[in-house]
Design a protein around this motif. Structure first.
Motif, PDB file in Angstrom:
ATOM      1  N   MET A  98     -29.798  12.968  -8.334  1.00 45.39           N
ATOM      2  CA  MET A  98     -29.214  12.605  -9.840  1.00 45.39           C
ATOM      3  C   MET A  98     -30.262  12.114 -10.553  1.00 45.39           C
ATOM      4  N   GLU A  99     -30.121  12.462 -12.070  1.00 41.73           N
ATOM      5  CA  GLU A  99     -30.990  11.659 -12.848  1.00 41.73           C
ATOM      6  C   GLU A  99     -30.253  10.631 -13.422  1.00 41.73           C
ATOM      7  N   ASP A 100     -31.104   9.570 -13.746  1.00 42.21           N
ATOM      8  CA  ASP A 100     -30.136   8.485 -14.323  1.00 42.21           C
ATOM      9  C   ASP A 100     -29.740   8.709 -15.592  1.00 42.21           C
ATOM     10  N   LEU A 101     -28.623   8.202 -16.279  1.00 39.81           N
ATOM     11  CA  LEU A 101     -28.080   8.576 -17.531  1.00 39.81           C
ATOM     12  C   LEU A 101     -29.042   8.231 -18.741  1.00 39.81           C
ATOM     13  N   SER A 102     -29.673   7.146 -18.680  1.00 37.61           N
ATOM     14  CA  SER A 102     -30.482   6.811 -19.582  1.00 37.61           C
ATOM     15  C   SER A 102     -31.524   7.876 -19.863  1.00 37.61           C
ATOM     16  N   THR A 103     -32.081   8.314 -18.822  1.00 36.14           N
ATOM     17  CA  THR A 103     -33.326   9.380 -18.787  1.00 36.14           C
ATOM     18  C   THR A 103     -32.461  10.540 -19.534  1.00 36.14           C
ATOM     19  N   ALA A 104     -31.614  10.957 -18.906  1.00 36.47           N
ATOM     20  CA  ALA A 104     -30.666  12.389 -19.469  1.00 36.47           C
ATOM     21  C   ALA A 104     -30.463  12.138 -20.859  1.00 36.47           C
ATOM     22  N   ILE A 105     -30.051  11.174 -21.442  1.00 34.91           N
ATOM     23  CA  ILE A 105     -29.845  10.867 -22.691  1.00 34.91           C
ATOM     24  C   ILE A 105     -31.108  11.146 -23.670  1.00 34.91           C
ATOM     25  N   LEU A 106     -31.912  10.308 -23.078  1.00 36.30           N
ATOM     26  CA  LEU A 106     -33.328  10.432 -23.729  1.00 36.30           C
ATOM     27  C   LEU A 106     -34.044  11.784 -23.894  1.00 36.30           C
ATOM     28  N   SER A 107     -33.746  12.315 -23.001  1.00 36.40           N
ATOM     29  CA  SER A 107     -34.443  13.801 -22.720  1.00 36.40           C
ATOM     30  C   SER A 107     -33.890  14.889 -23.738  1.00 36.40           C
ATOM     31  N   ARG A 108     -32.886  14.499 -24.506  1.00 37.29           N
ATOM     32  CA  ARG A 108     -32.504  15.253 -25.701  1.00 37.29           C
ATOM     33  C   ARG A 108     -32.167  16.753 -24.797  1.00 37.29           C
ATOM     34  N   GLN A 109     -32.121  16.957 -23.822  1.00 33.93           N
ATOM     35  CA  GLN A 109     -31.638  18.209 -23.207  1.00 33.93           C
ATOM     36  C   GLN A 109     -30.182  18.326 -23.406  1.00 33.93           C
ATOM     37  N   PRO A 110     -29.715  19.591 -23.413  1.00 34.17           N
ATOM     38  CA  PRO A 110     -27.978  19.849 -23.072  1.00 34.17           C
ATOM     39  C   PRO A 110     -27.556  19.427 -21.731  1.00 34.17           C
ATOM     40  N   HIS A 111     -26.345  18.850 -21.618  1.00 33.95           N
ATOM     41  CA  HIS A 111     -26.035  18.370 -20.620  1.00 33.95           C
ATOM     42  C   HIS A 111     -24.461  18.779 -20.531  1.00 33.95           C
ATOM     43  N   ILE A 112     -24.001  19.300 -19.252  1.00 34.53           N
ATOM     44  CA  ILE A 112     -22.623  19.797 -18.971  1.00 34.53           C
ATOM     45  C   ILE A 112     -21.819  18.405 -18.321  1.00 34.53           C
ATOM     46  N   VAL A 113     -20.728  18.385 -19.385  1.00 28.99           N
ATOM     47  CA  VAL A 113     -19.913  17.026 -18.879  1.00 28.99           C
ATOM     48  C   VAL A 113     -18.556  17.644 -18.192  1.00 28.99           C
ATOM     49  N   GLY A 114     -18.469  17.256 -16.865  1.00 31.76           N
ATOM     50  CA  GLY A 114     -17.032  17.379 -16.289  1.00 31.76           C
ATOM     51  C   GLY A 114     -15.990  16.563 -16.691  1.00 31.76           C
ATOM     52  N   ALA A 115     -15.186  16.864 -17.634  1.00 34.21           N
ATOM     53  CA  ALA A 115     -13.987  15.790 -17.934  1.00 34.21           C
ATOM     54  C   ALA A 115     -13.070  15.799 -16.899  1.00 34.21           C
ATOM     55  N   VAL A 116     -12.550  14.594 -16.511  1.00 28.51           N
ATOM     56  CA  VAL A 116     -11.481  14.564 -15.277  1.00 28.51           C
ATOM     57  C   VAL A 116     -10.489  13.802 -16.316  1.00 28.51           C
ATOM     58  N   GLY A 117      -9.052  14.374 -16.387  1.00 28.99           N
ATOM     59  CA  GLY A 117      -7.989  13.712 -17.046  1.00 28.99           C
ATOM     60  C   GLY A 117      -6.853  13.990 -16.434  1.00 28.99           C
ATOM     61  N   ASP A 118      -6.974  14.558 -15.397  1.00 28.27           N
ATOM     62  CA  ASP A 118      -5.637  15.069 -14.353  1.00 28.27           C
ATOM     63  C   ASP A 118      -5.752  14.530 -13.128  1.00 28.27           C
ATOM     64  N   HIS A 119      -4.970  13.763 -12.791  1.00 25.72           N
ATOM     65  CA  HIS A 119      -4.795  13.222 -11.228  1.00 25.72           C
ATOM     66  C   HIS A 119      -4.868  14.204 -10.132  1.00 25.72           C
ATOM     67  N   ARG A 120      -4.567  15.375 -10.394  1.00 26.10           N
ATOM     68  CA  ARG A 120      -4.771  16.368  -9.562  1.00 26.10           C
ATOM     69  C   ARG A 120      -6.252  16.561  -9.053  1.00 26.10           C
ATOM     70  N   VAL A 121      -7.168  16.531  -9.940  1.00 28.07           N
ATOM     71  CA  VAL A 121      -8.587  16.852  -9.914  1.00 28.07           C
ATOM     72  C   VAL A 121      -9.457  15.458  -8.907  1.00 28.07           C
ATOM     73  N   LEU A 122      -8.588  14.518  -8.995  1.00 27.21           N
ATOM     74  CA  LEU A 122      -9.354  13.398  -8.296  1.00 27.21           C
ATOM     75  C   LEU A 122      -9.298  13.564  -6.652  1.00 27.21           C
ATOM     76  N   ASP A 123      -8.755  14.827  -6.156  1.00 25.10           N
ATOM     77  CA  ASP A 123      -9.060  15.112  -4.909  1.00 25.10           C
ATOM     78  C   ASP A 123      -9.747  16.232  -4.676  1.00 25.10           C
ATOM     79  N   ALA A 124     -10.306  16.717  -5.715  1.00 23.63           N
ATOM     80  CA  ALA A 124     -11.204  17.824  -5.589  1.00 23.63           C
ATOM     81  C   ALA A 124     -12.656  17.401  -5.491  1.00 23.63           C
ATOM     82  N   THR A 125     -13.303  18.490  -4.935  1.00 25.78           N
ATOM     83  CA  THR A 125     -14.969  18.293  -4.640  1.00 25.78           C
ATOM     84  C   THR A 125     -15.473  18.896  -5.997  1.00 25.78           C
ATOM     85  N   ILE A 126     -16.351  18.070  -6.586  1.00 28.07           N
ATOM     86  CA  ILE A 126     -17.222  18.480  -7.613  1.00 28.07           C
ATOM     87  C   ILE A 126     -18.905  18.340  -6.916  1.00 28.07           C
ATOM     88  N   ALA A 127     -19.308  19.607  -7.137  1.00 32.22           N
ATOM     89  CA  ALA A 127     -20.605  19.886  -6.633  1.00 32.22           C
ATOM     90  C   ALA A 127     -21.632  19.659  -7.674  1.00 32.22           C
TER      91      ALA A 127
END
Length: 92
Positions: free
Chosen positions: A1-30
């Protein structure tokens, strides 16, 4: 895992997995699914299941906590004061 600060400073695009539904809390995220995970506290609250989810994934993904205002598409019509109280960063 890349440190968040390093990721932000890299200015590279990043994919954000937004979790806003309780059903997703049981899922596995690779690691390949997204670069970081957004936990929508306005939709999820700050209960034990949210904390357990964050604990499971914090080693593989940076975790970003958000509580969106209703004008920004936030759930549950939270006021600014309620959004401030929804923060559980000390527990996550």
């Amino acid at each position: 895992m890349e440190d968040l600060s390093t990721a932000i400073l890299s200015r590279q695009p990043h994919i954000v997995g937004a979790v806003g539904d309780h059903r997703v809390l049981d899922a596995t995220i690779a690691q390949a699914d997204c670069d970081l995970i957004e936990l929508r506290l306005d939709a999820l609250g700050c209960g034990a299941e949210v904390q357990q989810f964050a604990e499971r994934f914090k080693a593989s993904h940076p975790i970003v906590l958000t509580a969106r205002h209703p004008d920004e598409g936030g759930a549950n019509e939270l006021s600014a004061a309620e959004i401030g109280r929804a923060s559980c960063r000390e527990r996550v």
